[in-house]
Design an enzyme around this catalytic site. Structure first.
Site, PDB file in Angstrom:
ATOM      1  N   ASP A 156      23.361   2.555  -7.864  1.00 50.62           N
ATOM      2  CA  ASP A 156      23.166   1.233  -7.262  1.00 50.62           C
ATOM      3  C   ASP A 156      23.832   0.110  -8.060  1.00 50.62           C
ATOM      4  OD1 ASP A 156      21.634   2.493  -5.294  1.00 50.62           O
ATOM      5  OD2 ASP A 156      19.824   2.316  -6.511  1.00 50.62           O
TER       6      ASP A 156
ATOM      7  N   LYS B 168      28.870   0.254  -6.259  1.00 49.87           N
ATOM      8  CA  LYS B 168      30.061   1.097  -6.032  1.00 49.87           C
ATOM      9  C   LYS B 168      30.656   0.851  -4.651  1.00 49.87           C
ATOM     10  CE  LYS B 168      27.468   4.672  -6.835  1.00 49.87           C
ATOM     11  NZ  LYS B 168      26.248   4.048  -7.359  1.00 49.87           N
ATOM     12  N   GLY B 169      29.767   0.668  -3.656  1.00 54.28           N
ATOM     13  CA  GLY B 169      30.234   0.458  -2.282  1.00 54.28           C
ATOM     14  C   GLY B 169      31.096  -0.780  -2.181  1.00 54.28           C
TER      15      GLY B 169
ATOM     16  N   GLY C 201      23.191   5.274  -1.154  1.00 54.47           N
ATOM     17  CA  GLY C 201      23.085   4.128  -0.256  1.00 54.47           C
ATOM     18  C   GLY C 201      24.032   3.083  -0.780  1.00 54.47           C
ATOM     19  N   HIS C 202      25.167   2.923  -0.110  1.00 51.59           N
ATOM     20  CA  HIS C 202      26.187   1.988  -0.578  1.00 51.59           C
ATOM     21  C   HIS C 202      26.272   0.822   0.402  1.00 51.59           C
ATOM     22  CE1 HIS C 202      28.372   5.458  -2.882  1.00 51.59           C
ATOM     23  NE2 HIS C 202      27.131   5.291  -3.254  1.00 51.59           N
TER      24      HIS C 202
ATOM     25  N   GLN D 131      25.596   7.996  -6.771  1.00 49.45           N
ATOM     26  CA  GLN D 131      24.665   7.994  -7.915  1.00 49.45           C
ATOM     27  C   GLN D 131      25.324   7.393  -9.165  1.00 49.45           C
ATOM     28  OE1 GLN D 131      24.918  11.237  -5.966  1.00 49.45           O
ATOM     29  NE2 GLN D 131      23.633   9.972  -4.685  1.00 49.45           N
TER      30      GLN D 131
ATOM     31  N   THR E 184      18.434   3.519   0.678  1.00 51.78           N
ATOM     32  CA  THR E 184      18.148   4.795   1.334  1.00 51.78           C
ATOM     33  C   THR E 184      16.655   4.963   1.591  1.00 51.78           C
ATOM     34  OG1 THR E 184      20.089   5.782   0.356  1.00 51.78           O
ATOM     35  CG2 THR E 184      18.411   7.310   1.107  1.00 51.78           C
ATOM     36  N   THR E 185      15.841   4.673   0.594  1.00 49.09           N
ATOM     37  CA  THR E 185      14.415   4.977   0.738  1.00 49.09           C
ATOM     38  C   THR E 185      13.542   3.724   0.850  1.00 49.09           C
ATOM     39  OG1 THR E 185      14.202   5.034  -1.650  1.00 49.09           O
ATOM     40  CG2 THR E 185      14.603   7.137  -0.549  1.00 49.09           C
TER      41      THR E 185
ATOM     42  N   ASP F 143      11.205  -0.048  -4.169  1.00 48.81           N
ATOM     43  CA  ASP F 143      11.585  -1.077  -5.137  1.00 48.81           C
ATOM     44  C   ASP F 143      12.301  -0.408  -6.299  1.00 48.81           C
ATOM     45  OD1 ASP F 143      10.626  -3.251  -3.832  1.00 48.81           O
ATOM     46  OD2 ASP F 143       8.816  -3.496  -5.065  1.00 48.81           O
TER      47      ASP F 143
ATOM     48  N   LYS G 160      27.178  -8.200 -10.244  1.00 49.16           N
ATOM     49  CA  LYS G 160      25.919  -8.951 -10.158  1.00 49.16           C
ATOM     50  C   LYS G 160      25.692  -9.911 -11.331  1.00 49.16           C
ATOM     51  CE  LYS G 160      22.916  -7.016  -7.254  1.00 49.16           C
ATOM     52  NZ  LYS G 160      21.980  -6.102  -6.532  1.00 49.16           N
ATOM     53  N   LEU G 161      26.789 -10.410 -11.894  1.00 50.71           N
ATOM     54  CA  LEU G 161      26.643 -11.406 -12.969  1.00 50.71           C
ATOM     55  C   LEU G 161      25.889 -12.629 -12.443  1.00 50.71           C
ATOM     56  CD1 LEU G 161      27.416 -12.010 -15.932  1.00 50.71           C
ATOM     57  CD2 LEU G 161      29.441 -13.195 -15.050  1.00 50.71           C
TER      58      LEU G 161
ATOM     59  N   VAL H 225      30.521 -11.670  -8.510  1.00 54.92           N
ATOM     60  CA  VAL H 225      29.681 -12.872  -8.573  1.00 54.92           C
ATOM     61  C   VAL H 225      28.933 -13.094  -7.255  1.00 54.92           C
ATOM     62  CG1 VAL H 225      30.959 -14.022 -10.417  1.00 54.92           C
ATOM     63  CG2 VAL H 225      31.729 -14.295  -8.044  1.00 54.92           C
TER      64      VAL H 225
HETATM   65  P1  GDP Z   1      25.898   1.326  -4.789  1.00 57.35           P
HETATM   66  O1  GDP Z   1      24.929   2.378  -4.413  1.00 57.35           O
HETATM   67  O2  GDP Z   1      26.437   1.475  -6.166  1.00 57.35           O
HETATM   68  O3  GDP Z   1      26.999   1.142  -3.780  1.00 57.35           O
HETATM   69  O4  GDP Z   1      25.070  -0.045  -4.806  1.00 57.35           O
HETATM   70  P2  GDP Z   1      24.015  -0.538  -3.699  1.00 57.35           P
HETATM   71  O5  GDP Z   1      24.751  -0.939  -2.493  1.00 57.35           O
HETATM   72  O6  GDP Z   1      22.913   0.443  -3.555  1.00 57.35           O
HETATM   73  O7  GDP Z   1      23.372  -1.777  -4.449  1.00 57.35           O
HETATM   74  C1  GDP Z   1      24.140  -2.854  -4.871  1.00 57.35           C
HETATM   75  C2  GDP Z   1      23.641  -4.120  -4.138  1.00 57.35           C
HETATM   76  O8  GDP Z   1      24.178  -5.260  -4.778  1.00 57.35           O
HETATM   77  C3  GDP Z   1      24.132  -4.208  -2.700  1.00 57.35           C
HETATM   78  O9  GDP Z   1      23.149  -4.877  -1.948  1.00 57.35           O
HETATM   79  C4  GDP Z   1      25.395  -5.064  -2.790  1.00 57.35           C
HETATM   80  O10 GDP Z   1      25.675  -5.782  -1.599  1.00 57.35           O
HETATM   81  C5  GDP Z   1      25.018  -6.006  -3.906  1.00 57.35           C
HETATM   82  N1  GDP Z   1      26.136  -6.457  -4.751  1.00 57.35           N
HETATM   83  C6  GDP Z   1      27.232  -5.772  -5.169  1.00 57.35           C
HETATM   84  N2  GDP Z   1      27.957  -6.517  -6.031  1.00 57.35           N
HETATM   85  C7  GDP Z   1      27.297  -7.704  -6.164  1.00 57.35           C
HETATM   86  C8  GDP Z   1      27.506  -8.881  -6.955  1.00 57.35           C
HETATM   87  O11 GDP Z   1      28.461  -8.991  -7.726  1.00 57.35           O
HETATM   88  N3  GDP Z   1      26.568  -9.870  -6.834  1.00 57.35           N
HETATM   89  C9  GDP Z   1      25.478  -9.777  -6.002  1.00 57.35           C
HETATM   90  N4  GDP Z   1      24.624 -10.806  -5.962  1.00 57.35           N
HETATM   91  N5  GDP Z   1      25.258  -8.678  -5.259  1.00 57.35           N
HETATM   92  C10 GDP Z   1      26.134  -7.658  -5.351  1.00 57.35           C
HETATM   93  P1  IMO Z   2      23.727   5.503  -5.010  1.00 59.39           P
HETATM   94  O1  IMO Z   2      24.953   6.279  -4.658  1.00 59.39           O
HETATM   95  C1  IMO Z   2      19.940   5.415  -7.208  1.00 59.39           C
HETATM   96  C2  IMO Z   2      17.838   9.235  -7.655  1.00 59.39           C
HETATM   97  C3  IMO Z   2      16.520   9.419  -6.929  1.00 59.39           C
HETATM   98  C4  IMO Z   2      15.800  10.354  -7.876  1.00 59.39           C
HETATM   99  C5  IMO Z   2      16.941  11.256  -8.379  1.00 59.39           C
HETATM  100  C6  IMO Z   2      17.031  12.598  -7.660  1.00 59.39           C
HETATM  101  O2  IMO Z   2      23.261   4.570  -3.947  1.00 59.39           O
HETATM  102  O3  IMO Z   2      23.865   4.859  -6.345  1.00 59.39           O
HETATM  103  P2  IMO Z   2      17.915  13.294  -5.248  1.00 59.39           P
HETATM  104  O4  IMO Z   2      17.420  12.918  -3.878  1.00 59.39           O
HETATM  105  O5  IMO Z   2      19.336  12.945  -5.504  1.00 59.39           O
HETATM  106  O6  IMO Z   2      17.587  14.710  -5.610  1.00 59.39           O
HETATM  107  O7  IMO Z   2      17.005  12.403  -6.254  1.00 59.39           O
HETATM  108  O8  IMO Z   2      18.138  10.516  -8.186  1.00 59.39           O
HETATM  109  N1  IMO Z   2      18.976   8.844  -6.790  1.00 59.39           N
HETATM  110  C7  IMO Z   2      19.512   7.619  -6.777  1.00 59.39           C
HETATM  111  N2  IMO Z   2      19.163   6.500  -7.428  1.00 59.39           N
HETATM  112  N3  IMO Z   2      21.038   5.411  -6.422  1.00 59.39           N
HETATM  113  C8  IMO Z   2      21.411   6.550  -5.776  1.00 59.39           C
HETATM  114  O9  IMO Z   2      22.566   6.634  -5.076  1.00 59.39           O
HETATM  115  C9  IMO Z   2      20.623   7.710  -5.906  1.00 59.39           C
HETATM  116  N4  IMO Z   2      20.700   8.966  -5.410  1.00 59.39           N
HETATM  117  C10 IMO Z   2      19.691   9.654  -5.977  1.00 59.39           C
HETATM  118  O10 IMO Z   2      15.842   8.189  -6.787  1.00 59.39           O
HETATM  119  O11 IMO Z   2      15.314   9.640  -8.984  1.00 59.39           O
HETATM  120 MG    MG Z   3      22.951   2.590  -3.760  1.00 60.67          MG
END
Ligand code: GDP
Ligand code: IMO
Ligand code: MG
Length: 427
Positions: free
Chosen positions: A13, A16-17, A40-41, A223, A299-300, A303, A330-331, A413
């Protein structure tokens, strides 16, 4: 031309997306190489927000071919609903390629994931419940079902029988569940075959030919480094290799082809699920990071646990991935704190430790040693260059770069594509 790997440097999280989407317009292929719909990207394009689970984020860039590599585990029903959801929003998904060697998450793998977590009780991993671990376990046990098996009913039936043989014993005798019928599973899986057929191919050949033709290939990790089955905080990890080496095995591309490895690094730290997390906060700062950063799982819906930046982890990510660059995200979330603590080392049983301990007992006892950096209050979301940032934000970034062991080449940012400061070009 280069193959680039883009991966999570912490516990997932990191953004990456967004980072993949930013590069999507300039690359020819975006490839997922491990994981599945546990990811979840989130990608924000203009006023549109997309949550991608299994599809590579490059699917949103019209010129780019999205690829699901052999190392990915595919839940066909999730894939088809993700595709139709995007089609309804006008996204063309026809270029998608899926490896015939990718493994399929079957309904019984999802069942096993859920029951084993329930039986672990308070020792549970906190998985996403998507069947990821059991599917990789079947792969390693050589009783997995691959995408190509959907096209040979007799082989598929034999394989499902072999996989269910032992599992039904476990489900009925140990877990007190009903047995799963082979025919029912086979019928469900065969129902996906025709719909997936246009996408299924030898992605290893396609990608290697693309690289020979000087195309740009971006490998998008799911991940993060600390969730890696080998290099993460085992057993509180996922069941694949999100680290850079995973791109080679998970896509069938040799390490000599990879020229750049970009670690996505959040300006603070988050984690979902169980497991150690030295800088975790249980106070109002943690609550504020969660609220301002919108730290809720895509995804889930859980929090996310939140804490300060941990430079020990960043250094470790640099080392195990051979990172050439960081993309700091996210600076903007840190705006408004007067002083910002950063973990520079751990104290473990009275000793100062600079590098991530290999021993899990030591890591469980690690207490963060903080240095506190001055914060900033100015809005930074409109910053376009490094010099647009307030001095204290610049110093925060420079300090993180020095501690983390690789140059910070871009800074997020805000969530939007254009809310990014580019320092060094990735291509
Ligand atoms: P990923 O799983 O690595 O793709 O990340 P997620 O999408 O699960 O979580 C990152 C969250 O931060 C998403 O809601 C993005 O839209 C948001 N995000 C990404 N880069 C930035 C940033 O530079 N600033 C802020 N405020 N949000 C960001
Ligand atoms: P992205 O790509 C954050 C965590 C789960 C759990 C552990 C094992 O969005 O960064 P699993 O279902 O993979 O066997 O669960 O890994 N986990 C993640 N945490 N971001 C993810 O994906 C994750 N994918 C799995 O919460 O602790
Ligand atoms: Mg994610």
């Amino acid at each position: 031309m280069p193959a680039l790997v883009l991966l999570g440097a912490q516990w997932g999280d990191e953004g990456k997306g967004k980072a993949t989407d930013l590069l999507g317009g300039s690359v020819d292929y975006v490839v997922r190489y491990q994981g599945g719909n546990n990811a979840g990207h989130t990608v924000v394009v203009g006023d549109q927000k997309y949550a991608l689970h299994l599809l590579p984020s490059g699917i949103l860039s019209p010129g780019c071919t999205p690829v699901i590599g052999n190392g990915v585990v595919v839940d066909p029903s999730v894939l088809l609903s993700e595709l139709s959801g995007l089609n309804e929003r006008g996204v063309d998904t026809s270029k998608l390629l899926i490896s015939g060697n990718a493994h399929i998450i079957t309904p019984y793998n999802v069942t096993v994931d859920k029951v084993t977590e329930r039986f672990l009780g308070k020792r549970k991993i906190g998985t996403t419940g998507r069947g990821i671990g059991p599917t990789y376990a079947d792969k390693i046990n050589r009783v997995g079902i691959r995408v190509q098996d959907l096209y040979d009913e007799s082989i598929l039936t034999q394989k499902v029988e072999a996989a269910l043989d032992g599992k039904n014993q476990l489900l009925t005798k140990l877990y007190n569940r009903r047995a799963i019928a082979v025919d029912q599973v086979v019928e469900e899986l065969l129902g996906y075959a025709e719909k997936l057929a246009p996408y299924v191919t030898d992605t290893v050949l396609v990608l290697n030919q693309a690289l020979d033709d000087d195309k740009v290939v971006l490998f998008e990790g799911g991940q993060g480094t600390l969730l890696d089955i080998d290099h993460g905080t085992y057993p509180f990890v996922t069941s694949s290799n999100p680290t850079a080496g995973g791109a080679c095995t998970g896509a069938g591309v040799g390490p000599t082809k990879i020229s750049r490895v970009i670690g996505i690094l959040k300006a603070y730290t988050t984690r979902v699920g169980s497991g150690p997390f030295p800088t975790e906060l249980f106070d109002e700062d943690g609550e504020a990071l969660r609220r301002i950063g919108g730290e809720r799982g895509v995804t889930t819906g859980r929090d996310r646990r939140c804490g300060w930046f941990d430079a020990v982890i960043a250094r470790y990510a640099t080392r195990v991935n051979g990172l050439t660059d960081f993309f700091l995200t996210k600076l903007d979330v840190l705006t408004g704190w007067e002083r910002i603590p950063v973990c520079v080392a751990y104290e473990i049983d009275g000793r100062r430790v600079e590098e991530l301990p290999y021993s899990q007992s030591d890591f469980h006892h690690a207490k963060p040693v903080y240095e506190t950096l001055p914060g900033w209050s100015e809005d930074i979301t409109k910053a376009k260059s490094f010099s647009d940032l307030p001095k204290n934000a610049q110093n925060y970034v420079k300090a993180l770069e020095e501690m983390s062991g690789a140059p910070i080449s871009a800074i997020g940012v805000g969530p939007g594509r254009d809310e990014t400061i580019e320092i060094n070009s990735f291509l």
